[in-house]
Structure formats: structure tokens, C-alpha cells
Design an enzyme around this catalytic site. Structure first.
Site, PDB file in Angstrom:
ATOM      1  N   ALA A 264     -17.203  17.005  44.449  1.00 22.08           N
ATOM      2  CA  ALA A 264     -16.185  18.035  44.595  1.00 22.08           C
ATOM      3  C   ALA A 264     -14.842  17.363  44.855  1.00 22.08           C
ATOM      4  CB  ALA A 264     -16.520  18.958  45.758  1.00 22.08           C
ATOM      5  N   GLU A 300     -14.710  18.820  51.907  1.00 21.63           N
ATOM      6  CA  GLU A 300     -13.492  19.113  51.125  1.00 21.63           C
ATOM      7  C   GLU A 300     -12.501  19.900  51.969  1.00 21.63           C
ATOM      8  OE1 GLU A 300     -13.409  17.338  48.596  1.00 21.63           O
ATOM      9  OE2 GLU A 300     -15.572  16.978  48.458  1.00 21.63           O
TER      10      GLU A 300
END
Ligand code: 0A1
Ligand code: ZN
Length: 873
Positions: A264, A300
């Protein structure tokens, strides 16, 4: 692709940029066959007397270039293969550039590309230069405005970083404008366009601001977004509570894409996720997938502060954001689940994958000083060892001072692009602890080896502990210096209780964290008031990323396994004991458990007080990869055979206990991805794997679980048991029915591919070739490539290391094939081939020959060239 030998970039060559870009205005016109990118940059001189500007650009068609409203004449700029140099500049300028790019042809998945019907971007580390000419370096930070113009019907969703400004439709075109008020480097830029469905929720921050949360997915996946939203909300709250970090935009978005090189990406306000790391529902995702999603969503999100608000000055500082952010996400996962289990999982990765990297041709420090291709440096050393180094700081400073340090770091450097040195300085200034020596951890590659000896003096009631440390040479680094190693330890009395600790020199001991500070090549510490000879528990909680040589008898190990108050070391003692067993099996070709050992395992299985996932780990043998870390010359077949012998003996001796444990943990509760259930399933399915290994009844139970499971964890666990049974009549029908059931769901099909490719019983070279030719396989999709090829080469070790080299050839063929279409993936696949020097001679030669074959292909990408050339030495 390259003609000449690629040159290494050196940290020592770092120079601050000549110009900063105050604002960046981008306009994307998305057409079916190509995209036009208009960029307008407000440039401000940053170095006195500078008159030239370096821009990066790759695979771009330059359409026009204007400076301050006038076309730039040819003598003012020089176009290189991957750059543009503009000369004769003054204090401030407006630079406008138009380029044409071809996202549909972009198979490297860097820059702007198409994944299925959607457009998305990946700009870290150097992808933005494939979108437009730009100073594509993290220390150039700018305020971005993004306009996107695309067919209104085909692309109902147009996204970029920051907050939405406007969206209009006219003449069949949709026109969206986004403004990100926070300065950022180009690597954090993102754009997404597609026909997507959205799951929406909210979060109220600690200061009472309302934030909209949105997860965008392709329509068929809208029932797989609940868990990620929940994980996101928990991450946002946790970062406020544990680090005092609040979110800073009105909206936070996640987009799931099927074709993605990594897990990600933390683009500001618009995280882009590999769909395998965000989509889940009980029927299709395993508990392991849920846990991966929880930790990656957190990772993230946490980057918003550790990475985005405070970013890296240059890519040599990558671990500044990655090591710290992995440390933060590990803390989150530990708090959400079991801290001990998380520590065990992280230590396993360190000791197998990272120690192997640190001992191989790609070894590099947490802060490297040179690279050819930065994409090759998104490694376990930068991420996981980087996290361990931050973790050692946490142990040395203690929780309170560490938090002061992180507060100071964020306050001091908000909006800046900084170095690892600034991070350590903030920790030092906030704590008052001199960390000069500690910085060696960032500069020296290689895994320190610590050897320990003890001497008990019954009369003086003292125990002397002598520690020696040595870090082996690594490529281009010799004669390493001692590092500061925090040794968390305990002394167990005859009842297994912790003794009170008094140690000389007293200054070397931090009582709150039970840490001994070991800083020299050799040191002796003397513990006093030790009334009986203790059993020593060293490196509790895996307090430092080192290899430990400490001879303890099987009796002591069994004692620690039973009594250590530190959960990590209980597990570790068990692993060390099992390593003895495996050695014994290798030496004598047979193995059986001693009654006391059998008893210890049986009582663990019956211990309902212990976390069930912990019991599962305690009863799992060290992996083949970990075992191979203990041989100078690795013989994969011997390791496999001896490990199997021990596994078989445990299964036979405890089959009744495994059956009982399995039946006890079968539950009729509705599936939920919650810790209490996940841990029980982990142990239940481990018990099933042992039970089914040695009894027909167990294997029948696996078949029944497979057929009746209402969740993927149980269905997949049963399928793997059947595949690993080596019983074709059981495995084949199950695989067929599974495929029929799930063929329209790519993420499940990937699990189906991996279950076969990774199995010692089934993942043969021939079967892997069959999978590569299967309609479910697609060379353009990184998840598929990983599910078959990486899983084969990293897990089906006996087959990968086949004596005729066919496994190596298969991997090399895949690398050669992907070298031009997706260099990042090609290069990542190579890792197993980098270990040729450690293998038995026949295999070693075969593996080396495959590396040479790749090298002789010519036209290698920088990514592949760097790994192959370093491996060949
Ligand atoms: N910063 C991301 C990792 C990442 C790196 C490179 C990528 O594209 C090649 C994508 C993602 C993270 O740490 O999650
Ligand atoms: Zn990261």
C-alpha cells in the site's frame, strides 16, 4: 532499460536543491489512448547564485515548455534521457510544461497506470518523473492543486490529494479540482479515476474536528470494506492516544487496486492499497488477512505524521519514515491483539528474512550509503531492522522519554524533509541520554553476534555474565565497531520465579526496563545476592536484533519453556529445544521425544490460561529457513527431512492430545475477526494439521471442515492440510471444488494458487508450471506472480532446491520475462537466488549459473542488474 553500466548514487554526493517549488498546479486530461499532463510550477531560488534547475523525466513526450509565459528556447534547456536541465534562471519563475504519457502501456506500475478499468498512480520512490518533468526528490516540497478531466460516464470518481474544491460536468466531461494545503514531495502525489463504489464513515478527532472517511473499491468489492474502515478508525484514535497525533484534512480516502507492486502507499489523504491488503469479508479472507489489513491500514495512516508531515531529505533516509512507522504499527497491533504473539511474529521475520539479507550480498545498513536503484532498498533491513533500532531506543529511553522524543521530533520538524540524525537528536535532546554510540546501528550492516558465558560462585553468591559481541564483515564494510545492545534479562530461581537483580556496574542496568547496557566488544557484569544458581533468561522480548550464542542445556531450555515470565523467551526456549531435536534427527536419522519433553508439550496443549495463538506458536517447529541460518553450508533436503522427522514424532506421540485440543476448540459461534476467536482458530487448525498428519480420522475431519466451513480461515486451513497430506485422492477433488467455488474472486484464487505452490508435497516444478499456464494466472498482475513464483521459491524449499536445478531455472526464467515489463517485481523475485554462496556445492553451482544466465541477457533493468551483479560479487 540501460545501455551502459548503471552508476551508484552516493549519500556523500547529496546537495540541497537549487530551487524549491512553492506551488505545483497539475491538469490531467485522460483520453482513452493517452493522457495529457499540464504542469505549472512556481519556482523560488533556494541556493544563492544558483541559475540552473534539474528536472527528472522518464518515458515522457514533451509537448511544450514555457518560462514566465514565453516558450523556452532550445538553447535554454538540455534534454537528457531521463532529465531536463534549464539554465540562465533568476530568483523566481513560473515554469509551464505539457507532456503526453501512455498509462495503458505502463506495465511497470510506476507513475500513472491503468489497473482494470481505473487509473491510479504510484509515485514513491521515483514514479512522479513518469508523469511530468519535475524535481522528483523528497526534499522539494510543494503545495499541489490537481485538476482531472475525464469522460463523465466512464469515470464517475476523480480523486487526488487533499480536500475537494469543485466538481462539474459539461460536454460529457467531468472536471474535478483538488487542493492539498500541506506541502509535500512529489512521491506523495496521487490520482485515481474510475467507476468505483464508496463506503463512507466518519471520525471525530481529539480536538473535535469531523473527518469524512471513504474507501473506494470496484463495485463487486463493496461488501469487503467494513473491516478496513474499522481498522482505520481504531488507528486514528490510537495515534491520538499513544503519540498525540491528530489527522489534518477534512477527508481521508483509501482506494483498492488489483495491480500494485507493493502492499500500500501513504499518499497524502489518498492512500492507495493493493486490494489484498484492504478487502476482506469472513467468507473470503483468512484471519491472517484480517490481521495484515489491520496493520497495513494503520501503517499507511501513521505515515501521515511519520513520513508525510515530517518526510525524508533523501532516499538514504528511507528508514526514518519506514522504521519508525513499522515501530508505530507494531505497537498498534500489539495493543489490539497479543503483544507477545506480535513480538514472536516480528522476531521470526527478523531472524529468518532479515538476518539472511544481512548475511548476504545485498546486506546494507539501515541508513545505506549507496544504491543503484532505490526500489531495491524497500527491504526488511530498512523496514524491520529499522523498526528494531527504534525499538531499542524505546528500551533505552523508556516509554515516557521516548514519547517526549517523538513529540519533540514532530514539533521541531513539521513540514520539513530531514535525516535519521535529526530523529536521534530529538530523542537525545528530549531524554538527556547521549546517543552518539547508538547511531552506529544505522551505519553498520550485518547482524551482531553476541556470545554469552556465565559463572556462578556459590560462596560469594554472585553470578558473572560475560558478553562478547562481533559484527561480521559485509560487502564493502569490514572491521565493525561494537554497538550499544540493550539486553533485557531475568534470572530464574529453582521455582521458576524471577530473582531481584543487583548488578555491577550499577550504571549499566536500567531497573524499570530490566535492561543491561552492553556497549563494548567484551564486558563482564556481576550479579550479587544470587543465593542459588539461576537459570538465565537473556534477550527477553527480543530486546536487540542480534544472534545469540549461549549454551544452555535441554533441561534449562525446558525449564525456561515452562516457567519464564517473559512470553517471548518461553517461545524462544522452545524453539532452541526443537532445534536440538532437529539436529538430533539429522545426525541419527531418527527421533523420538523424551517423556519429559512429551509431557511439556502436552501440558502446553492443555493450558487454557495461555493465549491460544501463543500455544500454537509454542508448538510450531522452527521453519526450514530459520534452521538454515544455523548451518554454514546449507543442505535444504537434509533440513527438510530432519524437520519432518521431528514433526512426525510430535504428531504421533501427541495425536490424542491434538484431537482433544481440536475438538475442544471447535465452536459454533458465528465467525468474527476478533482476537478471542482468531487465537482459538490458530490453535485449532494447528492441532488439526498434526492430527491429520498421522491419522485417517484427522484427515477425514479436515475434509469435513473444508466442506462445512463458513469462513475462509477454516476452509483454507483444511485445504492446506489436505494438500500437504500428499494424498492425491484427497487433495485433488478439494482443489477442484475450491476453484469452482471461488474462481470469480481473484483474491481467493491467489490463496488457492499459493496453497499449491508453497506445499512441499504438491509445489513441484511441474505443478508450478501447470499453475503458470492456468487461466487463473496472469503475468501482468504482481499478486499472481507472488502467489505462485515467490511462494514456490520461498516456501516449497525441497522442490525449489531440486537437485537438477530445475527450480532455479524456473525462477530465473520468470525474472528474465519480467525484467522489461515490471522491473520492480522481477528484482524482488530474485532474492532466493542471492543465497547461492551458502548452499552445498552442487546446488550452489547450479544457482550461480542461473544468475549468470540472467546477467548475460543484456538489457537488464537497473533493478535486476543491481541485485544480480551484487550477488555474483
Ligand atoms: N511507502 C510504502 C511502500 C511503497 C514503496 C514503494 C511503492 O511503489 C513502488 C509502493 C509502496 C509503505 O511503506 O507502505
Ligand atoms: Zn511505510
Amino acid at each position: 532499460m540501460r545501455d551502459a553500466q548503471p552508476k551508484a548514487i552516493q549519500l556523500s554526493d547529496y546537495r540541497a536543491p537549487n530551487y524549491q517549488v512553492e506551488t505545483t498546479h497539475l491538469r490531467f486530461e485522460l483520453f482513452n489512448d493517452y493522457t495529457i499532463v499540464h504542469s505549472k510550477l512556481e519556482l523560488v531560488r533556494h541556493q544563492a547564485d544558483a541559475t540552473s534547475l534539474h528536472l527528472d523525466g522518464q518515458e515522457l513526450e514533451l509537448i511544450s515548455i514555457e518560462l514566465d509565459g514565453q516558450p523556452l528556447t532550445a538553447e535554454r534547456y538540455v534534454l537528457g534521457e531521463e532529465s531536463m536541465e534549464i539554465h540562465g534562471l533568476g530568483e523566481r519563475h513560473t515554469l509551464a510544461i505539457v507532456t503526453r504519457i501512455y498509462p495503458a502501456k505502463n506495465t511497470a506500475l510506476e507513475g500513472l497506470y491503468r489497473s482494470g478499468g481505473m487509473y491510479c498512480t504510484q509515485c514513491e520512490a521515483e514514479g512522479f518523473r513518469r508523469i511530468t518533468y519535475y524535481p522528483d526528490r523528497p526534499d522539494v516540497m510543494s503545495v499541489f492543486t490537481t485538476e482531472i478531466i475525464a469522460d463523465a460516464e466512464q469515470f464517475p470518481v476523480l480523486l487526488s490529494n487533499g480536500n475537494p474544491v469543485s466538481e462539474t460536468v459539461s460536454d460529457g466531461k467531468r472536471h474535478a479540482v483538488w487542493l492539498d494545503p500541506h506541502k509535500k514531495p512529489a512521491y506523495l502525489f496521487a490520482l485515481v479515476a474510475g467507476d468505483l463504489k464508496v463506503k463512507e464513515d466518519r471520525f471525530t478527532t481529539m480536538s473535535g474536528r469531523d473527518v469524512v472517511l471513504k474507501i473506494f473499491v470496484e463495485p463487486q468489492n463493496i461488501d469487503k470494506t467494513d473491516y478496513a474502515i474499522d481498522a482505520l478508525q481504531r488507528s486514528m484514535r490510537w495515534d491520538e492516544e499513544v503519540y498525540g497525533r491528530e489527522y489534518d484534512l477534512d477527508i481521508f480516502m483509501i482506494v483498492a487496486v488489483d495491480d500494485f507492486n507493493m502492499g500500500a502507499m501513504e499518499n497524502k489523504g489518498l492512500n492507495v492499497f493493493n486490494s489484498s491488503c484492504v478487502l476482506a469479508n469472513p467468507a473470503t479472507a483468512t484471519d491472517a488477512a484480517y490481521q495484515r489489513i489491520e496493520s497495513i491500514v494503520a501503517h499507511e495512516y501513521f505515515h501521515n505524521w511519520s513520513g508525510n508531515r515530517v518526510t525524508c531529505r533523501d532516499w538514504f533516509q528511507l528508514s526514518l519514515k519506514e522504521g519508525f512507522t513499522v515501530f508505530r504499527d507494531a505497537g498498534f497491533s500489539a495493543d489490539m491483539n497479543s503483544a507477545t504473539v506480535k513480538r514472536v511474529e516480528d522476531a521470526k521475520i527478523m531472524r529468518t528474512v532479515q538476518f539472511a539479507e544481512d548475511g548476504g550480498p545485498m546486506a546494507h545498513p539501515v541508513q545505506p550509503d549507496a544504491y543503484i536503484e532505490i526500489s531495491n532498498f524497500y527491504t526488511v533491513t530498512i523496514y524491520e531492522k529499522g523498526c528494531e533500532v527504534v525499538g531499542m531506543l524505546h528500551k533505552i529511553l523508556g516509554a515516557e522519554k521516548f514519547r517526549k522524543g517523538s513529540d519533540l521530533y514532530f514539533a521541531r520538524h513539521d513540514g520539513q524533509a530531514v535525516t535519521i540524525n535529526e530523529f536521534v537528536s530529538a530523542m537525545q535532546d528530549a531524554s538527556g541520554i547521549d546517543l552518539t554510540l547508538f547511531k552506529r546501528w544505522y551505519k553498520q550492516a550485518g547482524t551482531p553476534i553476541v556470545s554469552a558465558t556465565t559463572k556462578y560462585d556459590a560462596e560469594a553468591k554472585t553470578l558473572s555474565l560475560t558478553l562478547r559481541q562481533h559484527t561480521p564483515d559485509t560487502p564493502k564494510q569490514t572491521n565493525k565497531l561494537p554497538v550499544w545492545i540493550p539486553v533485557q534479562l531475568g534470572l530464574l530461581d529453582a521455582n521458576g520465579n524471577d530473582m531481584a537483580i543487583q548488578v555491577e556496574p550499577a550504571a549499566a542496568w536500567t531497573p524499570e526496563s530490566q535492561v543491561l547496557h552492553f556497549k563494548e566488544a567484551e564486558q563482564t557484569f556481576v550479579f550479587s545476592g544470587v543465593t542459588t544458581e539461576p537459570v538465565v533468561s537473556l534477550f527477553r522480548d527480543f530486546s536487540a536484533p542480534v544472534k545469540v550464542q549461549f549454551d544452555q542445556t535441554p533441561t534449562d531450555l525446558l525449564f525456561l519453556l515452562k516457567h519464564d515470565s517473559d512470553g517471548f523467551n518461553r517461545w524462544d526456549a522452545g524453539q532452541r529445544l526443537m532445534l536440538h531435536w532437529i539436529e538430533q534427527a539429522a545426525a541419527t536419522s531418527e527421533f523420538s521425544l523424551a517423556p519429559t519433553e512429551r509431557e511439556a508439550l502436552a501440558s502446553l496443549l492443555a493450558d487454557t490460561e495461555l493465549d491460544a495463538a501463543m500455544v500454537a506458536y509454542l508448538l510450531t517447529l522452527p521453519s526450514e529457513a530459520y534452521i538454515s541460518e544455523f548451518s554454514d553450508v546449507v543442505d535444504p533436503l537434509r533440513i527438510h527431512t530432519s524437520r519432518e522427522a521431528v514433526c512426525q514424532a510430535i504428531a504421533v506421540d501427541l495425536s490424542a492430545e491434538f484431537k482433544d485440543c481440536y475438538l475442544r476448540l471447535c465452536s459454533s459461534d458465528e465467525y468474527a475477526p476478533i482476537p478471542a476467536q482468531m487465537t482459538a482458530r490458530a490453535l485449532k487448525n494447528l492441532a488439526l494439521s498434526y492430527w491429520a498428519r498421522v491419522t485417517d480420522e484427522g484427515l477425514e475431519q479436515a475434509q469435513q471442515q473444508f466442506a462445512s466451513a463458513d469462513n475462509m480461515t477454516d476452509q483454507m486451513a483444511a485445504l492446506i492440510v489436505m494438500v500437504n497430506s500428499g494424498n492425491e485422492a484427497v487433495a485433488a477433488p478439494a482443489l477442484t471444488s475450491f476453484y469452482q467455488q471461488w474462481q470469480t474472486d481473484p483474491l481467493v484464487v491467489n490463496q488457492w494458487l499459493s496453497a499449491q505452490a508453497g506445499s512441499s508435497a504438491m509445489g513441484t516444478v511441474e505443478h508450478v508450471k501447470y499453475l503458470l499456464a492456468h487461466p487463473a494466472f496472469d503475468w501482468r498482475n504482481p499478486n499472481k506472480v507472488r502467489s505462485v513464483i515467490s511462494i514456490f521459491a520461498n516456501q516449497s524449499l525441497v522442490n525449489f532446491h531440486r537437485e537438477d536445478g530445475a527450480g532455479y531455472a524456473l525462477l530465473a526464467d520468470a525474472v528474465i520475462r519480467l525484467n522489461s515489463s515490471n522491473p520492480q517485481i522481477a528484482s524482488r523475485l530474485l532474492t532466493p537466488l542471492t543465497k547461492w554462496q551458502r548452499l552445498v556445492p552442487t546446488l550452489s553451482q547450479l544457482m550461480k549459473a542461473e544468475l549468470q544466465r540472467i546477467m548475460h541477457q543484456g538489457n537488464l533493468s537497473k533493478d535486476v542488474y543491481e541485485v544480480v551483479s551484487k550477488s555474483l560479487g
